[in-house]
Design a protein around this motif. Sequence first.
Motif, PDB file in Angstrom:
ATOM      1  N   CYS A  74      -3.164 -59.687  10.991  1.00 24.27           N
ATOM      2  CA  CYS A  74      -2.391 -59.364  12.185  1.00 24.27           C
ATOM      3  C   CYS A  74      -2.073 -57.888  12.202  1.00 24.27           C
ATOM      4  O   CYS A  74      -1.702 -57.301  11.198  1.00 24.27           O
ATOM      5  CB  CYS A  74      -1.103 -60.168  12.248  1.00 24.27           C
ATOM      6  SG  CYS A  74       0.026 -59.853  10.890  1.00 24.27           S
ATOM      7  N   GLY A  75      -2.268 -57.291  13.350  1.00 27.02           N
ATOM      8  CA  GLY A  75      -1.862 -55.914  13.542  1.00 27.02           C
ATOM      9  C   GLY A  75      -0.966 -55.883  14.756  1.00 27.02           C
ATOM     10  O   GLY A  75      -0.135 -56.747  14.922  1.00 27.02           O
ATOM     11  N   ASP A  76      -1.173 -54.933  15.652  1.00 29.75           N
ATOM     12  CA  ASP A  76      -0.405 -54.986  16.883  1.00 29.75           C
ATOM     13  C   ASP A  76      -1.124 -55.887  17.874  1.00 29.75           C
ATOM     14  O   ASP A  76      -2.137 -56.501  17.577  1.00 29.75           O
ATOM     15  CB  ASP A  76      -0.180 -53.573  17.444  1.00 29.75           C
ATOM     16  CG  ASP A  76      -1.506 -52.835  17.603  1.00 29.75           C
ATOM     17  OD1 ASP A  76      -2.432 -53.463  18.123  1.00 29.75           O
ATOM     18  OD2 ASP A  76      -1.590 -51.656  17.222  1.00 29.75           O
ATOM     19  N   ASN A  80      -6.279 -57.083  16.433  1.00 29.10           N
ATOM     20  CA  ASN A  80      -6.234 -58.178  15.485  1.00 29.10           C
ATOM     21  C   ASN A  80      -7.481 -58.157  14.609  1.00 29.10           C
ATOM     22  O   ASN A  80      -8.478 -57.539  14.938  1.00 29.10           O
ATOM     23  CB  ASN A  80      -6.133 -59.510  16.227  1.00 29.10           C
ATOM     24  CG  ASN A  80      -4.854 -59.596  17.044  1.00 29.10           C
ATOM     25  OD1 ASN A  80      -3.814 -59.114  16.611  1.00 29.10           O
ATOM     26  ND2 ASN A  80      -4.946 -60.171  18.232  1.00 29.10           N
ATOM     27  N   HIS A 175      -4.176 -50.658  10.447  1.00 25.92           N
ATOM     28  CA  HIS A 175      -4.279 -51.368  11.718  1.00 25.92           C
ATOM     29  C   HIS A 175      -4.163 -50.434  12.922  1.00 25.92           C
ATOM     30  O   HIS A 175      -4.490 -50.813  14.033  1.00 25.92           O
ATOM     31  CB  HIS A 175      -3.189 -52.440  11.805  1.00 25.92           C
ATOM     32  CG  HIS A 175      -3.410 -53.576  10.890  1.00 25.92           C
ATOM     33  ND1 HIS A 175      -4.376 -54.535  11.112  1.00 25.92           N
ATOM     34  CD2 HIS A 175      -2.809 -53.917   9.720  1.00 25.92           C
ATOM     35  CE1 HIS A 175      -4.345 -55.423  10.142  1.00 25.92           C
ATOM     36  NE2 HIS A 175      -3.411 -55.078   9.301  1.00 25.92           N
ATOM     37  N   ASP A 176      -3.641 -49.220  12.710  1.00 25.58           N
ATOM     38  CA  ASP A 176      -3.491 -48.293  13.820  1.00 25.58           C
ATOM     39  C   ASP A 176      -4.754 -47.472  14.062  1.00 25.58           C
ATOM     40  O   ASP A 176      -4.847 -46.733  15.032  1.00 25.58           O
ATOM     41  CB  ASP A 176      -2.324 -47.330  13.553  1.00 25.58           C
ATOM     42  CG  ASP A 176      -1.013 -48.082  13.435  1.00 25.58           C
ATOM     43  OD1 ASP A 176      -0.845 -49.057  14.190  1.00 25.58           O
ATOM     44  OD2 ASP A 176      -0.176 -47.698  12.599  1.00 25.58           O
ATOM     45  N   LYS A 547       2.268 -58.455  15.879  1.00 23.81           N
ATOM     46  CA  LYS A 547       3.025 -58.051  14.695  1.00 23.81           C
ATOM     47  C   LYS A 547       3.979 -59.153  14.249  1.00 23.81           C
ATOM     48  O   LYS A 547       4.070 -59.475  13.064  1.00 23.81           O
ATOM     49  CB  LYS A 547       3.815 -56.782  14.983  1.00 23.81           C
ATOM     50  CG  LYS A 547       3.002 -55.501  14.997  1.00 23.81           C
ATOM     51  CD  LYS A 547       3.919 -54.312  15.224  1.00 23.81           C
ATOM     52  CE  LYS A 547       3.118 -53.012  15.225  1.00 23.81           C
ATOM     53  NZ  LYS A 547       3.990 -51.849  15.512  1.00 23.81           N
ATOM     54  N   SER A 548       4.731 -59.689  15.194  1.00 25.37           N
ATOM     55  CA  SER A 548       5.719 -60.712  14.859  1.00 25.37           C
ATOM     56  C   SER A 548       5.675 -61.860  15.857  1.00 25.37           C
ATOM     57  O   SER A 548       6.642 -62.603  15.996  1.00 25.37           O
ATOM     58  CB  SER A 548       7.122 -60.099  14.833  1.00 25.37           C
ATOM     59  OG  SER A 548       7.434 -59.487  16.075  1.00 25.37           O
ATOM     60  N   THR A 590      10.315 -60.697   9.919  1.00 28.78           N
ATOM     61  CA  THR A 590       8.948 -60.262   9.594  1.00 28.78           C
ATOM     62  C   THR A 590       8.896 -58.978   8.793  1.00 28.78           C
ATOM     63  O   THR A 590       7.851 -58.600   8.307  1.00 28.78           O
ATOM     64  CB  THR A 590       8.147 -60.018  10.884  1.00 28.78           C
ATOM     65  OG1 THR A 590       8.822 -59.008  11.654  1.00 28.78           O
ATOM     66  CG2 THR A 590       8.030 -61.288  11.692  1.00 28.78           C
ATOM     67  N   TRP A 592       9.557 -56.191  10.324  1.00 27.03           N
ATOM     68  CA  TRP A 592       9.501 -55.175  11.369  1.00 27.03           C
ATOM     69  C   TRP A 592      10.907 -54.824  11.870  1.00 27.03           C
ATOM     70  O   TRP A 592      11.102 -53.826  12.545  1.00 27.03           O
ATOM     71  CB  TRP A 592       8.649 -55.659  12.543  1.00 27.03           C
ATOM     72  CG  TRP A 592       7.234 -55.890  12.168  1.00 27.03           C
ATOM     73  CD1 TRP A 592       6.642 -57.091  11.893  1.00 27.03           C
ATOM     74  CD2 TRP A 592       6.214 -54.907  11.988  1.00 27.03           C
ATOM     75  NE1 TRP A 592       5.331 -56.916  11.553  1.00 27.03           N
ATOM     76  CE2 TRP A 592       5.035 -55.580  11.616  1.00 27.03           C
ATOM     77  CE3 TRP A 592       6.178 -53.522  12.108  1.00 27.03           C
ATOM     78  CZ2 TRP A 592       3.848 -54.924  11.362  1.00 27.03           C
ATOM     79  CZ3 TRP A 592       4.982 -52.871  11.864  1.00 27.03           C
ATOM     80  CH2 TRP A 592       3.844 -53.563  11.495  1.00 27.03           C
TER      81      TRP A 592
END
Length: 636
Positions: A74-76, A80, A175-176, A547-548, A590, A592
Amino acid sequence: MRVKILLITFCLTLFANILCLPLWTEYDYSSFVRTLFNDEARLDVVYSGEFTAVEPFRLQCCPQPVDTLYWYGCGDEDNNTRRANLTLRARGEWQKVTLQLEALHDGTITLLMRGPDVGPDARNEYEEPFNVLTDWRNLKINGKQIFTESKTFSYVGDVDRSVPVEKQVPPKFNHDLMFDEPGNCAYEGDYAQSFSVKKNERLEIEVEFRRHRVSLRDFTWLKSGKIRYVVAGNLLFFFLLYRLLRLLEKRKRHLQPCNVIFTVVFFFLLFFPMTHITDAVRSVRENRMLYEKPAFKHFFERNSDYGKRYEDWLNDHFSGHDALIQLHDSIRNELSIILRGKGTIYFPQDDWYFDVNSLANKDYLQATQQSIVKNLVQLNKFCQENNIKLYVLEVPRKESVYKNIIKEKYGFNESPLVQFSQIHDDVLKKVRKHQIPYVYPYDALCDASKQDLVFFKRLHHWTDWGAYIGYSELMKEVQRDFPDIPVVSLNDCKKSRNCLIRDDWSRNYHPGYFKRAFNLNQPPVNGVAYIYYDHKDADKIELKVGKSTKDFTYPKGKYNIMLMGTSQNEDFLQFLPYSAFRTRYIRLNTGWTRGIDTYKIMKLYEKEILSFHPDILVISIGPGHMPYLSDIFSTQ
């Protein structure tokens, strides 16, 4: 006689070089032996881009891998990942593996060539893997040659022969970082090859691999210019040892085998702790920071306690330190009936783990009780004004459901548990007076526990069976307001069993994290196999992972449901999304957000609730988390 002494001296010098193996090569002892007899290689295919629950790519491998593991990353929201881990059978000679890949979405494919993932506990994500090497060559993608020469890779990636193994850092996936062109990859190194793909594009990937052949290239001192020191040290050691043995011979001290064995063992035990001094900062196994090496300049300071600090550092960093800790913990596990940690207990004989700290009631102050009711009433009013139906689900404490086991095996003061039940029931009555559906499936779980395990033995999370009981109790309340809402039955699910645990975000299986408290790595005991349920329509549901958040779309469902809660909800999601057309799950804890903000729902998520506009809002809280409901409208 001189020939005999020369032969013995040569053998002891060779043995001394073996002892110094970690100083001169890429390996520690375990990694060296595992590399020599390794029979596995890892080939990972990582997809990055947007995708649903449908596979982002189709994959065929020839020859068939020994094992294949798929998992979501999982990223933003827009980045993904999906990964296929292929375990291949490695031999001493070169073998060719061919991958036939069809992309079902636009994105980027990254090919990772690695060694096997083996370590002190290969199934535990907190253990560092051994540095087991494999060789790769002749990589071709759609016939285009990427490289031809032999390259050596380990599980953590490229083998940098100029950097000691313990200082090599496993590459992290960024992930960015988006991929614009082949070779622009978030994984850095030759072991990772990345290329863009279009929807329906087909790729053929060929690469050869084999078990790593140990050679002079593995000896770092050959390239570091230290060969003269190694040769000089060996000659000096050989000469001194030869003179010592000659002296013993002149004194007519016969070189009996027992004397030689004693000498070898003595010097081995004397020098072995110094063969591999690590520079680790923290011990994962002991869950503590290690002592730092004191600077030599402090030796001359008065009252510097340099000797004690140096001894503490050496005790934490000598070769074999972790192995001794593991041996100690294993012996303790075998001999102990009960292990006690920081507020936790573990029964090794039948694998039960409990957090007795959760029996404390320090958070249930009178003011907190009033605030809980006030916040829930205010949240319910907010939902009514926006045509949303609110439900609250609280997962009971594992220690409450299985209190008889703790009492029988451990014995404990029941008064805190009795006090908790009284306070909890009192708050529950006050909440229900305001017509707020508050589901607390304690009695249902106690009854279901007689049929099968409702909580994992090694964790505080409920099992799929326990989560289904909680889901059923929640849906009884929901059906009073939404009679036509679909309810999942166990006949709608495929049933399987596994002795490992599947309980969290990634949905991977693992042995349990109770080792953090007791430093134990042993597999589950007594053959416990948990029941797992997977819906038969799992391939028909669309899933987007953020993300969450997790967003589910199920064409057969009705209504929109928003679920907010902590890690207890991961098994709950095996059922709830199949009762709704759209389900949005928001994971509150999470990492975050700050821990103190976990349940500040209106501060963080009011806009998201209004934009999604669910028909049903479910606030699901973890065991003993009722006091945190007083934070729902907190803005601090």
